[in-house]
Design an enzyme around this catalytic site. Sequence first.
Site, PDB file in Angstrom:
ATOM      1  N   ARG A  26      -0.289 -19.768  40.943  1.00 39.01           N
ATOM      2  CA  ARG A  26      -0.195 -21.410  40.225  1.00 39.01           C
ATOM      3  C   ARG A  26       0.769 -21.510  39.624  1.00 39.01           C
ATOM      4  NH1 ARG A  26      -7.053 -21.555  38.430  1.00 39.01           N
ATOM      5  NH2 ARG A  26      -5.521 -18.891  37.875  1.00 39.01           N
ATOM      6  N   GLU A  85      -8.943  -6.249  32.068  1.00 40.70           N
ATOM      7  CA  GLU A  85      -9.955  -6.074  30.639  1.00 40.70           C
ATOM      8  C   GLU A  85     -10.881  -4.884  32.020  1.00 40.70           C
ATOM      9  OE1 GLU A  85     -13.164  -8.954  29.134  1.00 40.70           O
ATOM     10  OE2 GLU A  85     -12.161  -9.501  29.959  1.00 40.70           O
TER      11      GLU A  85
END
Length: 175
Positions: A61, A98
Amino acid sequence: MPSVDLASHIRTIPDFPKPGILFRDINPMLRSPEAVAEVIHQLSLVCESTRPDLIVGIESRGFIVGAPLAHQCGLGFVPVRKPGKLPGDVVGIDYSLEYGSDRLEIQADALAGQPRVLVVDDLLATGGTAAATAQLVTLGGGQLVGFAFVIELKGLGGRTVLPQDQTVESLLTYD
């Protein structure tokens, strides 16, 4: 004062991609030529203050806002991609997420001549991908001059993992 209220073009979707997450969806903004024009206008003001030679957009994006921004400002555009997506020699960096790791790559000659680089993406969340892109810009020979995002999720602390001596601009912020 912006001519278009950008926040009104961002849709919040609860529990996506998993329960407890409030997803900030830019697709309604992308459907509005006026909103996209306002985003590019506001990001061009960041270019005026940071004076980059190139815009680096983060897959995928970051391409949506980075390429038109580069065009508007008369600058070149360089994509940072996931592994195996760029032809020729590349420079890459592995970074932690993460839950695991990932890799980003840039063409080895994309930042020849030590250009001043503004990193652009749609969203700053935890900051890992943007921080890795900053390292990649340096590895590739560029001079980082800052970051520009459409949205920043402040509660996730992404700004704190970015180089503290760099400009970080976000058009919209959410806690």
